[in-house]
Design an enzyme around this catalytic site. Structure first.
Site, PDB file in Angstrom:
ATOM      1  N   ASP A   1       0.839  -1.209   0.000  1.00 50.46           N
ATOM      2  CA  ASP A   1       0.000   0.000   0.000  1.00 50.46           C
ATOM      3  C   ASP A   1       0.870   1.254   0.000  1.00 50.46           C
ATOM      4  O   ASP A   1       2.004   1.238   0.482  1.00 50.46           O
ATOM      5  CB  ASP A   1      -0.904  -0.025   1.246  1.00 50.46           C
ATOM      6  CG  ASP A   1      -2.038   0.991   1.141  1.00 50.46           C
ATOM      7  OD1 ASP A   1      -2.311   1.477   0.029  1.00 50.46           O
ATOM      8  OD2 ASP A   1      -2.641   1.296   2.183  1.00 50.46           O
ATOM      9  N   GLY A   2       0.318   2.330  -0.539  1.00 44.54           N
ATOM     10  CA  GLY A   2       0.992   3.632  -0.463  1.00 44.54           C
ATOM     11  C   GLY A   2       1.589   4.102  -1.779  1.00 44.54           C
ATOM     12  O   GLY A   2       2.286   5.126  -1.805  1.00 44.54           O
ATOM     13  N   ASN A   3       1.305   3.405  -2.879  1.00 45.43           N
ATOM     14  CA  ASN A   3       1.854   3.826  -4.177  1.00 45.43           C
ATOM     15  C   ASN A   3       1.369   5.225  -4.558  1.00 45.43           C
ATOM     16  O   ASN A   3       2.149   6.053  -5.037  1.00 45.43           O
ATOM     17  CB  ASN A   3       1.431   2.852  -5.283  1.00 45.43           C
ATOM     18  CG  ASN A   3       2.016   1.472  -5.106  1.00 45.43           C
ATOM     19  OD1 ASN A   3       2.829   1.244  -4.218  1.00 45.43           O
ATOM     20  ND2 ASN A   3       1.599   0.532  -5.949  1.00 45.43           N
ATOM     21  N   GLY A   4       0.069   5.471  -4.329  1.00 42.80           N
ATOM     22  CA  GLY A   4      -0.516   6.760  -4.697  1.00 42.80           C
ATOM     23  C   GLY A   4       0.106   7.892  -3.894  1.00 42.80           C
ATOM     24  O   GLY A   4       0.486   8.942  -4.446  1.00 42.80           O
TER      25      GLY A   4
ATOM     26  N   ARG B   1      -0.501   9.324  -9.985  1.00 45.51           N
ATOM     27  CA  ARG B   1      -0.580   8.109  -9.162  1.00 45.51           C
ATOM     28  C   ARG B   1       0.101   6.899  -9.823  1.00 45.51           C
ATOM     29  O   ARG B   1       0.737   6.096  -9.160  1.00 45.51           O
ATOM     30  CB  ARG B   1      -2.058   7.761  -8.904  1.00 45.51           C
ATOM     31  CG  ARG B   1      -2.781   8.712  -7.974  1.00 45.51           C
ATOM     32  CD  ARG B   1      -4.227   8.253  -7.801  1.00 45.51           C
ATOM     33  NE  ARG B   1      -4.296   6.856  -7.375  1.00 45.51           N
ATOM     34  CZ  ARG B   1      -4.119   6.450  -6.122  1.00 45.51           C
ATOM     35  NH1 ARG B   1      -3.899   7.333  -5.177  1.00 45.51           N
ATOM     36  NH2 ARG B   1      -4.196   5.175  -5.839  1.00 45.51           N
TER      37      ARG B   1
ATOM     38  N   HIS C   1       2.671   3.328  -8.893  1.00 43.31           N
ATOM     39  CA  HIS C   1       2.529   1.903  -9.226  1.00 43.31           C
ATOM     40  C   HIS C   1       3.766   1.404  -9.988  1.00 43.31           C
ATOM     41  O   HIS C   1       4.265   0.310  -9.736  1.00 43.31           O
ATOM     42  CB  HIS C   1       1.263   1.673 -10.056  1.00 43.31           C
ATOM     43  CG  HIS C   1      -0.005   2.011  -9.322  1.00 43.31           C
ATOM     44  ND1 HIS C   1      -0.228   1.627  -8.016  1.00 43.31           N
ATOM     45  CD2 HIS C   1      -1.112   2.711  -9.690  1.00 43.31           C
ATOM     46  CE1 HIS C   1      -1.413   2.065  -7.623  1.00 43.31           C
ATOM     47  NE2 HIS C   1      -1.972   2.733  -8.614  1.00 43.31           N
TER      48      HIS C   1
ATOM     49  N   SER D   1      -7.442  -5.602  -5.653  1.00 41.79           N
ATOM     50  CA  SER D   1      -8.596  -6.132  -4.912  1.00 41.79           C
ATOM     51  C   SER D   1      -9.854  -6.017  -5.765  1.00 41.79           C
ATOM     52  O   SER D   1      -9.887  -5.255  -6.742  1.00 41.79           O
ATOM     53  CB  SER D   1      -8.786  -5.345  -3.610  1.00 41.79           C
ATOM     54  OG  SER D   1      -9.382  -4.092  -3.889  1.00 41.79           O
TER      55      SER D   1
ATOM     56  N   GLU E   1     -12.298  -4.473  -5.033  1.00 41.07           N
ATOM     57  CA  GLU E   1     -12.769  -3.078  -4.892  1.00 41.07           C
ATOM     58  C   GLU E   1     -11.970  -2.114  -5.781  1.00 41.07           C
ATOM     59  O   GLU E   1     -12.415  -0.995  -6.034  1.00 41.07           O
ATOM     60  CB  GLU E   1     -12.649  -2.611  -3.429  1.00 41.07           C
ATOM     61  CG  GLU E   1     -13.653  -3.248  -2.467  1.00 41.07           C
ATOM     62  CD  GLU E   1     -13.210  -4.597  -1.925  1.00 41.07           C
ATOM     63  OE1 GLU E   1     -12.009  -4.942  -2.082  1.00 41.07           O
ATOM     64  OE2 GLU E   1     -14.054  -5.330  -1.377  1.00 41.07           O
TER      65      GLU E   1
ATOM     66  N   ARG F   1     -11.451   2.452  -9.233  1.00 34.03           N
ATOM     67  CA  ARG F   1     -10.464   3.501  -9.565  1.00 34.03           C
ATOM     68  C   ARG F   1     -10.632   3.942 -11.025  1.00 34.03           C
ATOM     69  O   ARG F   1     -11.226   3.221 -11.830  1.00 34.03           O
ATOM     70  CB  ARG F   1      -9.057   2.954  -9.343  1.00 34.03           C
ATOM     71  CG  ARG F   1      -8.849   2.646  -7.883  1.00 34.03           C
ATOM     72  CD  ARG F   1      -7.453   2.209  -7.580  1.00 34.03           C
ATOM     73  NE  ARG F   1      -7.326   2.028  -6.148  1.00 34.03           N
ATOM     74  CZ  ARG F   1      -6.205   2.143  -5.477  1.00 34.03           C
ATOM     75  NH1 ARG F   1      -5.081   2.408  -6.096  1.00 34.03           N
ATOM     76  NH2 ARG F   1      -6.187   1.966  -4.174  1.00 34.03           N
TER      77      ARG F   1
ATOM     78  N   LEU G   1      10.009 -21.448  -3.813  1.00 32.51           N
ATOM     79  CA  LEU G   1       9.034 -20.478  -3.306  1.00 32.51           C
ATOM     80  C   LEU G   1       7.769 -20.459  -4.174  1.00 32.51           C
ATOM     81  O   LEU G   1       7.855 -20.445  -5.397  1.00 32.51           O
ATOM     82  CB  LEU G   1       9.676 -19.081  -3.337  1.00 32.51           C
ATOM     83  CG  LEU G   1       8.761 -17.896  -2.997  1.00 32.51           C
ATOM     84  CD1 LEU G   1       8.391 -17.890  -1.521  1.00 32.51           C
ATOM     85  CD2 LEU G   1       9.435 -16.568  -3.389  1.00 32.51           C
TER      86      LEU G   1
HETATM   87  C1  FPP Z   1      -1.955   0.170  -3.324  1.00 29.25           C
HETATM   88  O1  FPP Z   1      -1.479   1.498  -3.309  1.00 29.25           O
HETATM   89  C2  FPP Z   1      -1.384  -0.563  -4.460  1.00 29.25           C
HETATM   90  C3  FPP Z   1      -2.118  -1.142  -5.453  1.00 29.25           C
HETATM   91  C4  FPP Z   1      -3.582  -1.090  -5.521  1.00 29.25           C
HETATM   92  C5  FPP Z   1      -1.469  -1.831  -6.591  1.00 29.25           C
HETATM   93  C6  FPP Z   1      -0.244  -2.634  -6.294  1.00 29.25           C
HETATM   94  C7  FPP Z   1       0.542  -2.713  -7.527  1.00 29.25           C
HETATM   95  C8  FPP Z   1       1.883  -2.740  -7.610  1.00 29.25           C
HETATM   96  C9  FPP Z   1       2.754  -2.825  -6.434  1.00 29.25           C
HETATM   97  C10 FPP Z   1       2.537  -2.656  -8.940  1.00 29.25           C
HETATM   98  C11 FPP Z   1       2.865  -3.874  -9.678  1.00 29.25           C
HETATM   99  C12 FPP Z   1       2.437  -5.182  -9.152  1.00 29.25           C
HETATM  100  C13 FPP Z   1       2.856  -6.358  -9.677  1.00 29.25           C
HETATM  101  C14 FPP Z   1       2.372  -7.624  -9.076  1.00 29.25           C
HETATM  102  C15 FPP Z   1       3.773  -6.439 -10.799  1.00 29.25           C
HETATM  103  P1  FPP Z   1      -2.520   2.695  -3.448  1.00 29.25           P
HETATM  104  O2  FPP Z   1      -2.624   3.052  -4.878  1.00 29.25           O
HETATM  105  O3  FPP Z   1      -3.826   2.329  -2.810  1.00 29.25           O
HETATM  106  O4  FPP Z   1      -1.802   3.823  -2.622  1.00 29.25           O
HETATM  107  P2  FPP Z   1      -2.487   4.999  -1.793  1.00 29.25           P
HETATM  108  O5  FPP Z   1      -3.231   4.361  -0.658  1.00 29.25           O
HETATM  109  O6  FPP Z   1      -1.318   5.810  -1.339  1.00 29.25           O
HETATM  110  O7  FPP Z   1      -3.377   5.730  -2.736  1.00 29.25           O
END
Ligand code: FPP
Length: 277
Positions: A35-38, A48, A52, A80, A82, A86, A146
């Protein structure tokens, strides 16, 4: 764990962390809510999707480190049920990143005996992403190292519902519906993760204290490790710290700690979670 030291140098802090880890008490299964990409992107005034994109490298590092440590299973929450809410462009970027990751990493997964599995309702994915995912799953299906589960279009409640329906279908097919008794074992053996031990350690990045519909059944006794680090900044160091922190926990599984050690999951949950080793 020996394979981890092959890529470390004695003067690195990861060397000292790795040395402090007890190889006999590694978590068999680690689950991660990435979590936390955005927020990572926002802090840099970037769109955003840049977050990712930056989140792909920590996926690679986490998979490699778990493989080198000799962890049995790693489950990553990538999308997810949900997340369809987005914007379309963001969702499309996630499918594109998945395909880029698969193309780039498949040779490494094969070389390192890593088995890829997808958990979730993957039928609903766009055709190209679904086909490439299924091909990668197929190409690694005989690997015995793994196991990496990518949770995609995944929902914990859906998983339990799908498991119950699978139990009912099976009983119906065998003509045993009238005498069916559903117990823990029946559900656990029809989950997407059937055959794997339940996660011992659940890591969540970005500081949120939520489970977000992830592995609801399987995390009943998982140890939680929440870090403020945003997923794109998650490193091998932080993963090693999470494992060390896990090894300090007193796992009681609802019982009491016997003098000289904590009780094992197996001693309390015979037959549940289908522990395969
Ligand atoms: C949550 O951060 C992250 C996601 C919904 C997507 C996860 C995807 C990746 C890590 C990229 C690639 C994945 C693979 C398996 C190759 P958020 O967007 O909800 O962050 P925020 O809460 O800060 O908005």
């Amino acid at each position: 764990m020996k394979a981890l030291f092959e890529v470390l140098r004695p003067d690195q802090k990861d060397w000292a962390l790795a040395e402090a880890i007890d190889p006999n008490r590694l978590p068999a299964h680690i689950a991660v809510i990435m979590d936390g990409n955005g927020r990572w992107a926002k802090r840099r005034n970037l769109p955003r999707v840049a977050g990712h994109k930056a989140g792909v490298e920590p996926v690679r590092v986490t998979v490699e480190t778990c493989a080198r440590l000799g962890i049995r299973a790693l489950t990553l929450y990538a999308f997810s049920v949900e997340n369809w809410k987005r914007p379309r462009a963001e969702v499309d970027t996630l499918w594109r990143l998945l395909r880029i990751y698969l193309r780039r990493e498949l040779p490494n997964l094969r070389r390192n005996d890593i088995r890829l599995a997808a958990i979730g309702r993957v039928q609903a994915l766009p055709a190209q992403a679904r086909e490439e995912l299924e091909a990668a799953v197929q190409a690694t299906s005989l690997n015995r190292g793994l196991q990496v589960n990518l949770a995609i279009n995944y929902g914990g409640r859906n998983e339990v519902v799908d498991a119950v329906n699978a139990v009912l279908d099976e009983a119906r097919r065998k003509g045993r519906l009238d005498s069916l008794i559903v117990d823990d074992d029946a559900i656990a053996s029809h989950l997407y993760t059937a055959g794997l031990p339940d996660p011992d350690l659940l890591i969540r990045t970005s500081g949120e204290m939520r489970i977000s519909n992830f592995l609801l059944w399987q995390i009943a006794y998982a140890e939680l490790y929440v870090t403020d680090t945003l997923w794109p900044d998650f490193t091998r160091t932080e993963l090693l710290r999470a494992i060390l922190d896990y090894q300090k926990r007193d796992r009681r599984f609802g019982g009491l700690s016997p003098a000289g050690g904590s009780p094992s999951r197996e001693s309390h949950f015979v037959g549940v979670g289908a522990t395969a080793r």
